[in-house]
Design an enzyme around this catalytic site. Sequence first.
Site, PDB file in Angstrom:
ATOM      1  N   TYR A   1      -6.443  -7.956  11.753  1.00 35.99           N
ATOM      2  CA  TYR A   1      -5.893  -9.016  12.618  1.00 35.99           C
ATOM      3  C   TYR A   1      -5.661 -10.324  11.870  1.00 35.99           C
ATOM      4  CZ  TYR A   1     -10.698 -10.841  13.183  1.00 35.99           C
ATOM      5  OH  TYR A   1     -11.957 -11.341  12.954  1.00 35.99           O
ATOM      6  N   GLU A   2      -6.221 -10.436  10.662  1.00 32.93           N
ATOM      7  CA  GLU A   2      -5.937 -11.617   9.841  1.00 32.93           C
ATOM      8  C   GLU A   2      -4.602 -11.477   9.104  1.00 32.93           C
ATOM      9  OE1 GLU A   2      -9.837 -13.305   7.929  1.00 32.93           O
ATOM     10  OE2 GLU A   2     -10.086 -11.138   8.160  1.00 32.93           O
TER      11      GLU A   2
ATOM     12  N   HIS B   1     -17.887 -15.559   9.000  1.00 24.67           N
ATOM     13  CA  HIS B   1     -17.780 -14.823   7.748  1.00 24.67           C
ATOM     14  C   HIS B   1     -17.704 -15.815   6.590  1.00 24.67           C
ATOM     15  CE1 HIS B   1     -16.826 -10.698   9.297  1.00 24.67           C
ATOM     16  NE2 HIS B   1     -16.582 -11.403  10.379  1.00 24.67           N
TER      17      HIS B   1
ATOM     18  N   ALA C   1     -19.952  -6.478  14.858  1.00 20.07           N
ATOM     19  CA  ALA C   1     -20.182  -6.867  16.251  1.00 20.07           C
ATOM     20  C   ALA C   1     -19.194  -6.079  17.088  1.00 20.07           C
ATOM     21  CB  ALA C   1     -19.943  -8.361  16.411  1.00 20.07           C
TER      22      ALA C   1
ATOM     23  N   HIS D   1     -10.084  -8.351   7.900  1.00 16.66           N
ATOM     24  CA  HIS D   1      -9.635  -7.690   9.120  1.00 16.66           C
ATOM     25  C   HIS D   1      -8.128  -7.495   9.111  1.00 16.66           C
ATOM     26  CE1 HIS D   1     -13.401  -9.812  10.171  1.00 16.66           C
ATOM     27  NE2 HIS D   1     -13.637  -8.775  10.955  1.00 16.66           N
TER      28      HIS D   1
ATOM     29  N   HIS E   1     -17.341 -17.225  19.579  1.00 10.59           N
ATOM     30  CA  HIS E   1     -18.612 -17.916  19.291  1.00 10.59           C
ATOM     31  C   HIS E   1     -19.784 -17.243  20.002  1.00 10.59           C
ATOM     32  CE1 HIS E   1     -16.875 -20.992  16.813  1.00 10.59           C
ATOM     33  NE2 HIS E   1     -15.872 -21.068  17.681  1.00 10.59           N
TER      34      HIS E   1
ATOM     35  N   MET F   1     -13.068  -4.439  15.985  1.00  7.93           N
ATOM     36  CA  MET F   1     -11.796  -4.700  15.282  1.00  7.93           C
ATOM     37  C   MET F   1     -11.941  -4.497  13.779  1.00  7.93           C
ATOM     38  SD  MET F   1     -10.858  -8.274  17.195  1.00  7.93           S
ATOM     39  CE  MET F   1     -11.239  -8.527  18.938  1.00  7.93           C
ATOM     40  N   SER F   2     -12.879  -3.672  13.370  1.00  6.25           N
ATOM     41  CA  SER F   2     -13.114  -3.548  11.921  1.00  6.25           C
ATOM     42  C   SER F   2     -13.670  -2.172  11.591  1.00  6.25           C
ATOM     43  CB  SER F   2     -14.121  -4.621  11.479  1.00  6.25           C
ATOM     44  OG  SER F   2     -15.407  -4.360  12.027  1.00  6.25           O
TER      45      SER F   2
ATOM     46  N   SER G   1     -19.657  -9.999  11.663  1.00 10.67           N
ATOM     47  CA  SER G   1     -19.748 -11.287  12.358  1.00 10.67           C
ATOM     48  C   SER G   1     -21.185 -11.643  12.709  1.00 10.67           C
ATOM     49  CB  SER G   1     -18.956 -11.240  13.671  1.00 10.67           C
ATOM     50  OG  SER G   1     -17.649 -10.846  13.433  1.00 10.67           O
TER      51      SER G   1
ATOM     52  N   ASN H   1     -21.332  -8.032  23.617  1.00  9.05           N
ATOM     53  CA  ASN H   1     -20.816  -8.262  24.985  1.00  9.05           C
ATOM     54  C   ASN H   1     -20.588  -6.887  25.595  1.00  9.05           C
ATOM     55  OD1 ASN H   1     -18.594  -8.407  22.815  1.00  9.05           O
ATOM     56  ND2 ASN H   1     -17.461  -7.796  24.644  1.00  9.05           N
TER      57      ASN H   1
HETATM   58  N1  HPA Z   1     -13.842  -5.900  21.618  1.00 10.25           N
HETATM   59  C1  HPA Z   1     -13.422  -5.860  20.346  1.00 10.25           C
HETATM   60  N2  HPA Z   1     -14.092  -6.404  19.335  1.00 10.25           N
HETATM   61  C2  HPA Z   1     -15.263  -7.000  19.620  1.00 10.25           C
HETATM   62  C3  HPA Z   1     -15.765  -7.072  20.919  1.00 10.25           C
HETATM   63  C4  HPA Z   1     -15.003  -6.490  21.978  1.00 10.25           C
HETATM   64  O1  HPA Z   1     -15.359  -6.532  23.167  1.00 10.25           O
HETATM   65  N3  HPA Z   1     -16.965  -7.725  20.854  1.00 10.25           N
HETATM   66  C5  HPA Z   1     -17.156  -8.034  19.549  1.00 10.25           C
HETATM   67  N4  HPA Z   1     -16.135  -7.595  18.792  1.00 10.25           N
END
Ligand code: HPA
Length: 277
Positions: free
Chosen positions: A86-87, A62, A114, A84, A249, A212-213, A31, A236
Site C-alpha cells: 500500500y506504500e 515502523h 498487526a 507494504h 494509531h 496488509m502485509s 506495526s 481490532n
Molecule cells: N484490517 C487490515 N489490516 C489491519 C487491520 C484490519 O482490520 N488491523 C490491523 N491491520
Amino acid sequence: MLELAEKMAASAAVVRRQWAETPRVGIILGSGLGGLAEEIETQATLDYAEIPNFPRTSAIGHKGRLVCGMLDGIAVVAFQGRFHLYEGNPAQDASLPVRLISELGADTLIVTNAAGGVNPAYAVGDVMLIEDQINLMFANPLVGINDDELGPRFPDMSAPYDPAMMQTAASIARRNDFVLHRGVYLAMLGPTYETRAEYRMARRIGADAVGMSTVPEVVAARHANMRVLGMSTITNVGSPDAPSETSGHAVIDVAKTAAPKLTAVIHGVIQSLASHP
Ligand code: HPA
C-alpha cells in the site's frame, strides 16, 4: 536493471561490513512491535537508507532500521519496519528483507504483524499463530522471470508455516498462561481497513484475521526454502454486525500492549533453536 540476486549480494555486503556474524534467524517486526528489538544484544544497526536497494518505509509505527546482534546466544537480524504494497512498493520489494535474511545465511524467518480479527472468538490484544494464509493482494513477489538459484518456479505452499515451530510456540504460550490462537491470515492490499461486507467475506472464505502485509514475505521465504513462524496481534475486531471504527494509531497502541506475549514466544523459539543446533 540489476537482478534480484545481485541486488541482495550488494545489500548483504554492506551489512557484513558492519557485522561479522552469520545470522540463524531473521525477524520482521510489524506495526507497534519494533520494541521487540530491544531484547537483542545489539552489535550493529543500519538505517534502511544505508542499505543499497532498500526502499524507504513510510508506514507509521515502523522505524526503518535493521538491528543485528545476539538473542539468547543466537545471532539474529531484526527488521524494525517492513515494506507494504500500500506504500506503492511492488510485491518483490516487500520481500527484500526476506531475501536479505536468506542472503546473510539465515534459514529461519519469524514474521509478526498487526491484524484485524474476524474469528468471533478473538478479542483485542489476543495473539494468533498464523497456520496458513490467503493471498488476496492480487500480487505475488515471484511474478517475473524466475531465478532458479534462489528457488523453484512453482513453490509448494501446502505448509508455509513450520509445524515444529508452531508447536514450540504453543507450548510457550501454555507455560506463560496466555491464549495463542491458531488461524488463517488473509492479506488484503489496503491501505483502507475493511468494510463490514469485506470482514464478512473474509470470515466466509476461511480467514481468522485480516492484514496488509506478511504474505509476500512468506511467499519469498518459502521460495528460498526457509522455515517460517508467523504471529498476528489482534489489534481490532472486524465484526460485521457490531461495527466499530479502526485507526492506525489505535492499532499501534494495542500492538504495543500485546508485545510481551510475542516477546515470550520469540525468546522460547530462539532458545529451542539454541538447544537444537
Ligand atoms: N484490517 C487490515 N489490516 C489491519 C487491520 C484490519 O482490520 N488491523 C490491523 N491491520
